[in-house]
Design an enzyme around this catalytic site. Structure first.
Site, PDB file in Angstrom:
ATOM      1  N   GLU A 156       0.805  -1.234   0.000  1.00 47.30           N
ATOM      2  CA  GLU A 156       0.000   0.000   0.000  1.00 47.30           C
ATOM      3  C   GLU A 156       0.835   1.280   0.000  1.00 47.30           C
ATOM      4  O   GLU A 156       0.688   2.130   0.879  1.00 47.30           O
ATOM      5  CB  GLU A 156      -0.965  -0.022   1.202  1.00 47.30           C
ATOM      6  N   GLU A 264      -6.079 -10.813  -1.492  1.00 49.37           N
ATOM      7  CA  GLU A 264      -6.915 -10.603  -0.290  1.00 49.37           C
ATOM      8  C   GLU A 264      -8.386 -10.470  -0.650  1.00 49.37           C
ATOM      9  O   GLU A 264      -9.109  -9.656  -0.068  1.00 49.37           O
ATOM     10  CB  GLU A 264      -6.473  -9.320   0.441  1.00 49.37           C
TER      11      GLU A 264
HETATM   12  C1  XIL Z   1      -6.212  -6.321   8.269  1.00 48.64           C
HETATM   13  C2  XIL Z   1      -6.581  -7.538   9.132  1.00 48.64           C
HETATM   14  O1  XIL Z   1      -7.472  -8.347   8.403  1.00 48.64           O
HETATM   15  C3  XIL Z   1      -7.202  -7.082  10.435  1.00 48.64           C
HETATM   16  O2  XIL Z   1      -7.434  -8.187  11.285  1.00 48.64           O
HETATM   17  C4  XIL Z   1      -6.285  -6.067  11.122  1.00 48.64           C
HETATM   18  O3  XIL Z   1      -6.912  -5.562  12.283  1.00 48.64           O
HETATM   19  C5  XIL Z   1      -5.948  -4.921  10.177  1.00 48.64           C
HETATM   20  O4  XIL Z   1      -5.386  -5.440   8.990  1.00 48.64           O
HETATM   21  N1  XIL Z   1      -4.844  -4.694   3.617  1.00 48.64           N
HETATM   22  C6  XIL Z   1      -3.848  -5.506   4.090  1.00 48.64           C
HETATM   23  C7  XIL Z   1      -4.108  -6.359   5.260  1.00 48.64           C
HETATM   24  O5  XIL Z   1      -2.787  -5.593   3.469  1.00 48.64           O
HETATM   25  O6  XIL Z   1      -2.953  -6.566   6.036  1.00 48.64           O
HETATM   26  C8  XIL Z   1      -5.220  -5.810   6.131  1.00 48.64           C
HETATM   27  O7  XIL Z   1      -5.504  -6.787   7.133  1.00 48.64           O
HETATM   28  C9  XIL Z   1      -6.438  -5.510   5.298  1.00 48.64           C
HETATM   29  C10 XIL Z   1      -6.121  -4.489   4.235  1.00 48.64           C
END
Ligand code: XIL
Length: 345
Positions: A156, A264
């Protein structure tokens, strides 16, 4: 008479075919079906849920061939105090993954979030930032050499308008923190697959174009960036979603020489009424799977969680989001069957 006979035989064969197809689909897991397509099918995995929720554990170990560590590998969890690395939980997950012949995706080495508190005190200029980041990356990559060979190296880094996101790493090191991170990871493990990972980058837009241009330039200069991860967090109510645009974009990334992973995926529901919503959700999962299967560079399709009761969307964004493949009781949803159908046919 003869013609009629053939119609009967044809009809019977068709019905038997459909029945066998249905039976095969019912009996097979996602993982088994994906194997035939040479595709890793993954989910993000949480340590606590894995140990405490039997249904979660059963689905995690039978339906998926890849696990992405959801939180336990982020910097705040891995290095809570400077220099004091805490590998215990991830080591346990590695062992469990090995027992079930599951591959792991390391997530994430460099991110502007999930930072331990000490970072803001210790990282004060370029030199201290480089030292902290290099040590963090190399300790992790070296520790997991042989057990984790794919990493989301930088996560990101861009804003929606295509500028670089304001993080402590950008403020202290400048844009160079991105290529440096990949070089440090490569030094620590010459064989690892190194990915850049982001959200909102699964179609062409200001952010993804800026990302692709910069990553391509660095790659041309010899920076070891092997692949691009598209998080693909989708809202079922978002009308900008377009299978064709995703396909065009994946092809462009492939043509630029990068491997591709859907890293994701989830599809949240809250703004649609229920009947439609489930269909739209299933369709969107299916569309992205189809694009991945049709793009040779796409080797992994990972969803961000297993069942709706262990989802960041449910916890942090919309309680009725129900964004995953299994409901809160671990029962398969329409989206699950759609993915299976795409994998089978
Ligand atoms: C999120 C997790 O799912 C949560 O449990 C945590 O509280 C915050 O992070 N993008 C990403 C992930 O790259 O690491 C994030 O995961 C969601 C968005």
């Amino acid at each position: 008479m003869k013609k009629r006979k053939w119609i009967w035989i044809g009809g019977a064969i068709l019905i038997i075919g459909i029945a066998i197809g249905g039976y095969l689909m019912e009996k097979q897991t996602l993982r088994k079906l994906a194997e035939n397509d040479d595709l890793l099918i993954g989910s993000s995995i949480r340590y606590d849920a894995l140990l405490e929720d039997d249904t979660y554990q059963r689905l995690a170990t039978t339906e998926f061939s890849s696990w992405t560590i959801e939180n336990e590998m982020k910097m705040d969890a891995m290095q809570p105090e400077q220099g004091a690395f805490n590998f215990v939980k991830v080591d346990e997950m590695v062992q469990m993954a090995e027992e079930h012949d599951i591959k792991l995706r390391g997530h994430v080495l460099v991110w502007g979030e999930a930072l331990p508190e000490w970072v803001s005190q210790q990282v004060v200029d370029r030199a201290s930032a480089e030292q902290v980041l290099k040590t963090h990356i190399q300790e992790l990559v070296k520790h997991y050499k042989g057990s984790i060979d794919t990493f989301d190296v930088v996560n990101e880094a861009w804003n929606d308008d295509g500028t670089l996101r304001d993080t402590i790493w950008l403020r202290t090191i400048g844009p160079d923190y991105i290529p440096l991170a990949f070089q440090w990871a490569r030094e620590a493990n010459p064989d690892a697959k190194l990915y850049y990972n982001d959200y909102g980058n699964e179609m062409s837009n200001a952010k993804s174009e800026a990302m692709l241009e910069a990553l391509s330039n660095w790659k041309k200069d010899g920076i070891p960036i092997d692949g691009i991860g598209m998080q693909t967090h989708v809202d079922a109510a978002d009308s900008r979603f377009s299978k064709n645009r995703i396909q065009e974009w994946f092809t462009r990334i492939e043509d630029a020489g990068f491997d591709i992973a859907v890293t994701e995926m989830d599809v949240k529901l809250q703004n649609l009424n229920n009947g439609d919503a489930k269909n739209v959700q299933a369709e969107r999962f299916g569309d992205v799977m189809e694009v991945c299967l049709d793009t040779p560079a796409c080797g992994e399709f990972t969803v961000w969680g297993i069942s709706d009761n262990h989802s960041w969307v449910t916890e942090q964004e919309s309680p009725n989001g129900k964004p995953l493949l299994f409901d809160e009781n671990g029962q398969p949803k329409k989206a699950y069957n759609t993915l299976k159908r795409k994998l089978l046919f």
